[in-house]
Scaffold this motif. Structure first.
Motif, PDB file in Angstrom:
ATOM      1  N   SER A 197       7.389  29.209   9.156  1.00 37.27           N
ATOM      2  CA  SER A 197       6.855  27.845   9.147  1.00 37.27           C
ATOM      3  C   SER A 197       5.517  27.773   9.852  1.00 37.27           C
ATOM      4  N   ALA A 231       4.130   9.187   7.499  1.00 40.92           N
ATOM      5  CA  ALA A 231       5.300   9.803   6.857  1.00 40.92           C
ATOM      6  C   ALA A 231       5.506   9.207   5.470  1.00 40.92           C
ATOM      7  N   ASN A 274       2.455  15.543   6.310  1.00 35.67           N
ATOM      8  CA  ASN A 274       3.288  16.345   7.200  1.00 35.67           C
ATOM      9  C   ASN A 274       2.598  16.530   8.531  1.00 35.67           C
ATOM     10  N   ASP A 277       2.165  17.707  12.170  1.00 38.23           N
ATOM     11  CA  ASP A 277       2.746  18.848  12.875  1.00 38.23           C
ATOM     12  C   ASP A 277       2.682  18.620  14.385  1.00 38.23           C
ATOM     13  N   CYS A 332      -2.408  18.096  10.730  1.00 39.48           N
ATOM     14  CA  CYS A 332      -1.699  18.052   9.451  1.00 39.48           C
ATOM     15  C   CYS A 332      -2.343  19.083   8.521  1.00 39.48           C
ATOM     16  N   GLN A 367      -4.158  17.359   3.238  1.00 42.42           N
ATOM     17  CA  GLN A 367      -3.580  16.009   3.353  1.00 42.42           C
ATOM     18  C   GLN A 367      -4.482  15.082   4.165  1.00 42.42           C
TER      19      GLN A 367
END
Lengths: 412, 412
Positions: free
Chosen positions: B206, B288, B293, B295, B313, B317
């Motif tokens: 990840s 959201a 996303n 982080d 992010c 995005q």
């Protein structure tokens, strides 16, 4: 709303631009008030690429896996066509064969459609969807495996959908602008037909004209689905292309509608076969079992209990035919002196429903060929066609002479 | 017979030769007595080509049609792999996702596997079939439409099959020979790990290590499926690759197992936000909802009722995040002076289950970076990892220094 089926072949969806162009045609018919079922082929070249992969991987492939591989090209086009229509604000979605499902026999790589349930697509039309894009050429067997319908099978998919949904018409968009009296590459006098009868189209398709898959015409004839063949590259008008329809809908027609030809034939001769009752069955039974598609057959006059038997078959089945005959000879089923294959032949045919009511058409054909010095090797006839096998080098000459003699350049 | 799952990625099936090579590996495991489930990706380049078609056709595509199009590459490989195995006399057949069926959620383009019924494949194994080749990356929704699992989803398919069939192991064949302490392209001292714990692999995946899809590791951890990552280009031995396994199966390990990094991050700062209870919810709720996303998050000390809020992010995005924040500001939900995006950042992380029992690991990391003159912009930590956001130009330097400082080139 009335339903229209529109089928786009490989060259009509070869690029994203062409898919857009095809989608615009679909948009016009939606604006005309039709719910449209669009049948798509794979982008041109894709299916050949996939067939090449399979052939290289496994020359004697498992046809079930062949079908799983080669059917994928149509799925890509179906999704892209649905997306293109959505971009034009036309409500559309794609269906793969198994989703409809297009139920077929289990004869993989050469399956026949058995049933097309209409509920799913009809329900979506009722919800406001205007276009169902369906991947052509493919179906689903009872064993839940993907089948394909043979090369050109998307035509058959299109006609089967038109029959199942009671469509007003089935439009086949392709790279030619209609059905011609003969191939324009052979004679510049070839003329596009405005209309042609199902029976004539069926003969032309099975005799070598590549514009429609034979089975699709059979199906259209059985279910009386008017079929229009037209080019996706020309401007669309109501009179565009050729309408394939019932005989009654054609007011006037020439005695001969067209001249077809095929270079893919071979002539096989069994020399000095023992002539006895049942000999034809003893020869053609094993050939059928070996999957050889025998077309024309001629048997010489018997002399001293022996005869020569000649038949024609597709050129790529010669080896298979030879193996089948050698095997039958070895097992004692038949007895012959030699088997001679002649691959330098071509089949030329004249087709027309007018022949039914006009005598002397075949005689005129033979006279035309005689006058040009073309020797006829084998003859077959049906109610609406005469075919001859000749040396391949005379093929173009024969087609041109027959086209002239029957005045096909003139409309009826 | 025991079941083994073997997954081959795009580069491992890029050509017919490579498919043959992969099939030979499968043949070895069949000879070892396994019933094998092979999961295949599309031939490398195919999925990108299809995604390109969809993007060009419809930038804001219908994800259901996207899935129908992009899933076709795996179907081709599955059929070709089955044919290749048959050529080697290994009884095999292919399954597409809908044939199993691999039941997923309806979150198109990013679906999650919900259930894999084992009956069909198990029945075929009982009949003597030795290899089930399954198209990876795809599944079937409740609405009978094709779904895909997101890029790299074939790893998840493989682990899910291994869990469903109680496989002894899931082998992931790829173009690297295992999991490394860091990317060997950044430091030549990078060392292949023989074993790594699920938790560590999950963090590495990840945090940017691209060798396995994050969800596949999650799934492997939950169902305790031993996962082996190995190269399809090397000779196969029992010790090849890296085994991803439970912590208890690793006798000795370094405190830090690896250094991960990602260039795909952007840092976003909301300047002068009115600080009040619920402000975090007011900011991150809309983000959201917009599918951003987020982080890392850091909030500055509040001054005179206002504060700066920084988050990171994925770089692709940023625009979406800006739109969401502008909309929230316009509606009066939040109030801020400016939103500044910094796309010249990178995230560097150290990961190791040893951190749980060793204090001072984070402090050592910060000291190493300080000594190299690297400024830390944002920090986040978990039980087994520390991540920092730094200027992108220092990324390689940071990775190399940390690799040296924690002596990752030496095995424990």
């Amino acid at each position: 709303m009335p339903v229209l089926v529109m089928k786009f072949g490989g060259t009509s969806v070869a690029t994203l631009d062409r898919i857009r162009r095809a989608a615009k045609r679909v948009g016009v018919e939606v604006a005309n008030g039709y719910d449209v079922i669009v049948i798509v082929s794979a982008m041109s070249g894709e299916t050949n690429k996939l067939v090449g992969f399979v052939d290289e991987t496994s020359p004697l492939y498992d046809a079930r896996e062949y079908d799983a591989v080669v059917s994928s090209g149509e799925n890509v086009t179906a999704g892209l066509m649905a997306l293109t229509l959505q971009e034009m604000d036309v409500p559309a979605r794609s269906w793969q064969g198994w989703q409809v499902p297009v139920k077929t026999t289990s004869a993989h790589a050469n399956a026949r459609i058995e049933e097309i349930p209409t509920e799913n697509i009809t329900a979506k039309f009722a919800e406001g969807m205007r276009v169902a894009v369906v991947a052509g050429f493919q179906g689903l067997s009872d064993e839940n495996r993907i089948t394909t319908l043979g090369r050109g099978g998307s035509d058959t998919t299109a006609v089967a959908f038109a029959a199942a949904f009671g469509a007003d018409r089935c439009d086949i968009y392709t790279d030619v602008d209609g059905v011609y009296t003969t191939d324009p590459r052979v004679t510049s006098k070839a003329r596009k037909l405005d209309r042609i009868a199902f029976e004539e189209m069926l003969e032309l398709a099975s005799l070598g004209a590549k514009v429609l898959q034979t089975r699709s015409v059979e199906l259209a004839m059985r279910y009386k689905v008017p079929l229009r063949v037209l080019s996706s590259f020309d401007e669309q008008t109501d009179e565009a292309g050729t309408l394939v329809c019932a005989e009654e809908e054609i007011m006037e027609s020439n005695i001969v509608a067209g001249v077809a030809f095929s270079r893919d034939e071979a002539k096989m001769t069994l020399i000095s076969v023992a002539d006895r009752p049942g000999i034809a069955a003893a020869i053609f039974g094993p050939l059928a079992e070996a999957g050889v598609n025998v077309d024309m057959i001629v048997q010489n006059i018997s002399e001293e209990g022996r005869t020569d038997m000649t038949f024609s078959c597709p050129i790529n089945q010669v080896k298979r035919a030879q193996q089948a005959m050698d095997k039958a000879k070895a097992s004692g089923e038949i007895n012959f002196h030699d088997l001679v294959a002649d691959e330098n032949v071509a089949k030329v045919s004249i087709v027309g429903i007018g022949m039914r009511s006009h005598a002397g058409v075949a005689a005129k054909m033979f006279a035309v060929l005689r006058d040009e010095g073309v020797n006829i090797k084998v003859i077959t006839t049906s109610e609406i066609k005469v075919s001859v096998l000749i040396d391949r080098k005379y093929m173009e000459l024969a087609v041109q002479s027959l086209h002239d003699a029957f005045e096909l350049e003139k409309a009826a």
